[in-house]
Design a protein around this motif. Structure first.
Motif, short mmCIF file in Angstrom:
data_model
loop_
_atom_site.label_atom_id
_atom_site.label_comp_id
_atom_site.label_asym_id
_atom_site.label_seq_id
_atom_site.Cartn_x
_atom_site.Cartn_y
_atom_site.Cartn_z
N LEU A 80 5.24 1.06 5.81
CA LEU A 80 4.17 2.03 5.57
C LEU A 80 4.48 3.34 6.28
O LEU A 80 4.74 3.35 7.48
CB LEU A 80 2.87 1.49 6.14
N ALA A 81 4.43 4.44 5.55
CA ALA A 81 4.49 5.76 6.18
C ALA A 81 3.09 6.35 6.12
O ALA A 81 2.53 6.52 5.03
CB ALA A 81 5.48 6.65 5.43
N LEU A 82 2.51 6.63 7.28
CA LEU A 82 1.14 7.13 7.35
C LEU A 82 1.15 8.63 7.64
O LEU A 82 1.57 9.06 8.72
CB LEU A 82 0.35 6.39 8.44
N TYR A 83 0.70 9.41 6.66
CA TYR A 83 0.55 10.86 6.81
C TYR A 83 -0.87 11.17 7.33
O TYR A 83 -1.79 10.40 7.10
CB TYR A 83 0.74 11.56 5.46
N ASN A 84 -1.01 12.32 7.98
CA ASN A 84 -2.32 12.79 8.47
C ASN A 84 -3.05 11.68 9.23
O ASN A 84 -4.19 11.36 8.92
CB ASN A 84 -3.20 13.26 7.30
N PRO A 85 -2.40 11.08 10.24
CA PRO A 85 -2.99 9.90 10.88
C PRO A 85 -4.26 10.20 11.67
O PRO A 85 -5.09 9.31 11.84
CB PRO A 85 -1.88 9.40 11.81
N ALA A 86 -4.43 11.43 12.14
CA ALA A 86 -5.59 11.75 12.98
C ALA A 86 -5.73 13.26 13.06
O ALA A 86 -4.76 13.99 12.92
CB ALA A 86 -5.40 11.19 14.39
N SER A 87 -6.95 13.72 13.25
CA SER A 87 -7.18 15.14 13.50
C SER A 87 -8.36 15.23 14.45
O SER A 87 -8.98 14.20 14.79
CB SER A 87 -7.48 15.89 12.21
N TYR A 146 -1.33 4.84 21.81
CA TYR A 146 -0.45 6.02 21.80
C TYR A 146 -1.13 7.16 21.04
O TYR A 146 -1.72 6.93 19.99
CB TYR A 146 0.90 5.65 21.16
N PRO A 147 -1.05 8.40 21.56
CA PRO A 147 -1.74 9.51 20.90
C PRO A 147 -1.06 9.98 19.61
O PRO A 147 0.17 9.92 19.50
CB PRO A 147 -1.71 10.62 21.95
N ALA A 148 -1.85 10.45 18.67
CA ALA A 148 -1.32 11.01 17.41
C ALA A 148 -2.21 12.17 16.98
O ALA A 148 -3.39 12.22 17.33
CB ALA A 148 -1.30 9.94 16.32
N ASP A 149 -1.65 13.09 16.24
CA ASP A 149 -2.43 14.21 15.70
C ASP A 149 -1.90 14.53 14.31
O ASP A 149 -1.13 13.76 13.73
CB ASP A 149 -2.38 15.42 16.64
N MET A 150 -2.34 15.67 13.74
CA MET A 150 -1.96 16.00 12.37
C MET A 150 -0.46 16.25 12.21
O MET A 150 0.06 16.23 11.10
CB MET A 150 -2.74 17.23 11.88
N ARG A 151 0.23 16.52 13.31
CA ARG A 151 1.67 16.76 13.21
C ARG A 151 2.47 15.47 13.43
O ARG A 151 3.70 15.50 13.50
CB ARG A 151 2.12 17.82 14.21
N THR A 152 1.76 14.34 13.54
CA THR A 152 2.44 13.06 13.78
C THR A 152 2.60 12.30 12.47
O THR A 152 1.70 12.30 11.63
CB THR A 152 1.62 12.20 14.77
N LEU A 153 3.74 11.69 12.30
CA LEU A 153 3.99 10.80 11.17
C LEU A 153 4.16 9.41 11.78
O LEU A 153 4.96 9.24 12.71
CB LEU A 153 5.25 11.27 10.44
N VAL A 154 3.42 8.44 11.27
CA VAL A 154 3.48 7.08 11.81
C VAL A 154 4.11 6.17 10.77
O VAL A 154 3.73 6.20 9.59
CB VAL A 154 2.06 6.57 12.17
#
Lengths: 253, 253
Positions: free
Chosen positions: A161-168, A216-224
């Protein structure tokens, strides 16, 4: 003069990941349209008009682009990554279908680019090496229940799974909810990869497990990237670990 | 001298879709390794060694690349598209994990590229505009039952589907079997897109429906996209139709 509309993807960040075809389209444009953060990555050309906006109002931007092309301008709509992946191309075609009938006759082209998951995968190794799904976790444009349905389906298919826009800032808790859901279907040891600012010069990689991922932290520039049952990690002395998914399901080193 | 190993993606075909980062890696290489068809796309440089092979024996090619880098060469492994998507990167990491322990200390990098589905999507419009899955239909490396499981899962999640390697001379019937299976889960009117030689100068686009799709020819150079329930076609007088998937699930023009 007959106008044109080209929807381009700048790639994930570093200028050397922008294709020559996109650079050429940018040079030929009379008008650029896009989110200001992406526009800042485009070299200035004298006489070229820039129509910047914030990250919302995609359909308004798309209609403006079609109108300008219809007036005979050479318009380029600027996306990050690839314009067809969670970006502006779909908005332009939706605006075309729902707008003035003669917009359909316009000369419209899409110029592909390197989308974020490819740069993230490259930095981590080759975690997308087998069948995979890409899901945007943003529920601005679809319901959370649709997102949950897709995470479950992807798990049932044992897809990476590639998760785009994981958090904002306005959606801080959805990635944790996604991990919680995935833990019902995938083992705690499942490989999870965070890449922030993939394909740019300040890219950052973190490889962990599904059990630990929510901390672990994530934001709009993170790809999970969440691995499948066969995704593996190679540990290396004095170097960052690498993750990959063998193409062959029989591979069990 | 300390060797390096870079696994690059040339992009889908046209030279203007190869990233500058990949072109630079190719210029710096002492040794190129790859399938002869892809290698033919790389400009010749005097003194550079070329190790060509056919399209099989990926792990052998990967081991040769690691061995040469270990001897101090600047090795570039050449893939088409993106090296991490159904290509050589996963093979290199598998060879690294199962090979000589000190190979793990090598300086290995992946340089992303425009993978075929992005070029195919760009040519068709924006069919990958919402959540999607990528599945290789080749059962050389996995069982057909795994492929069927993934097609069903993708249908249950209402994903757009990008089908790589839909058919070859040794596997002529699998695409028709896939369409037959999908017809149990998706309506006959589902949009199906064929793009042959996506992102090259002789690219060819055909947009049809799932009911009709099995009658259209496909080969290893074809990328097939099967739409979700929201994928739409825009018909245009005197121009090719366009297909797109709205990002918003509420969009029903």
């Amino acid at each position: 003069m007959s106008g044109t509309l080209t929807i381009v993807g700048l790639g994930p960040g570093a200028p050397e990941l922008t294709t020559p075809a996109v650079s050429e389209a940018l040079r030929q444009a009379t008008d650029l349209i896009g989110y200001e953060t992406y526009m800042a990555r485009v070299p200035l050309i004298e006489g070229q008009l820039r129509h910047t906006s914030d990250n919302r109002v995609e359909l308004d931007r798309a209609r403006q682009a079609l109108r300008l092309a219809d007036e005979g301008r050479r318009v380029v709509v600027v996306s990050s990554g690839d314009p067809g992946i969670f970006a502006m191309a779909a908005a332009v075609f939706e605006a075309m279908e729902t707008g003035d009938a003669h917009w359909r006759a316009l000369d419209v082209r899409v110029e592909p680019g390197v989308t974020a998951m490819l740069a993230a995968s490259a930095m981590a190794g080759a975690p997308l090496g087998a069948d995979f799904c890409a899901v945007s976790l943003s529920d601005n444009l679809k319901s959370w229940s649709t997102i949950e349905k897709r995470l479950v389906a992807a798990s049932n298919g044992d897809f990476v799974l590639a998760l785009y826009n994981p958090a904002s800032r306005s959606r801080p808790h959805q990635l944790a909810r996604a991990f919680e859901l995935l833990l019902r279907w995938r083992p705690e040891s499942t490989v999870v990869i965070f890449v922030r600012a993939a394909g740019s010069n300040d890219a950052k990689l973190h490889i962990t497990t599904l059990a630990e991922a929510a901390t672990y932290p994530a934001d709009m520039r993170t790809l999970v990237i969440v691995g499948s049952s066969t995704t593996r990690v190679i540990h290396r002395d004095g170097a960052a670990p690498l993750a990959y998914t063998p193409r062959s399901e029989g591979s069990r080193p």
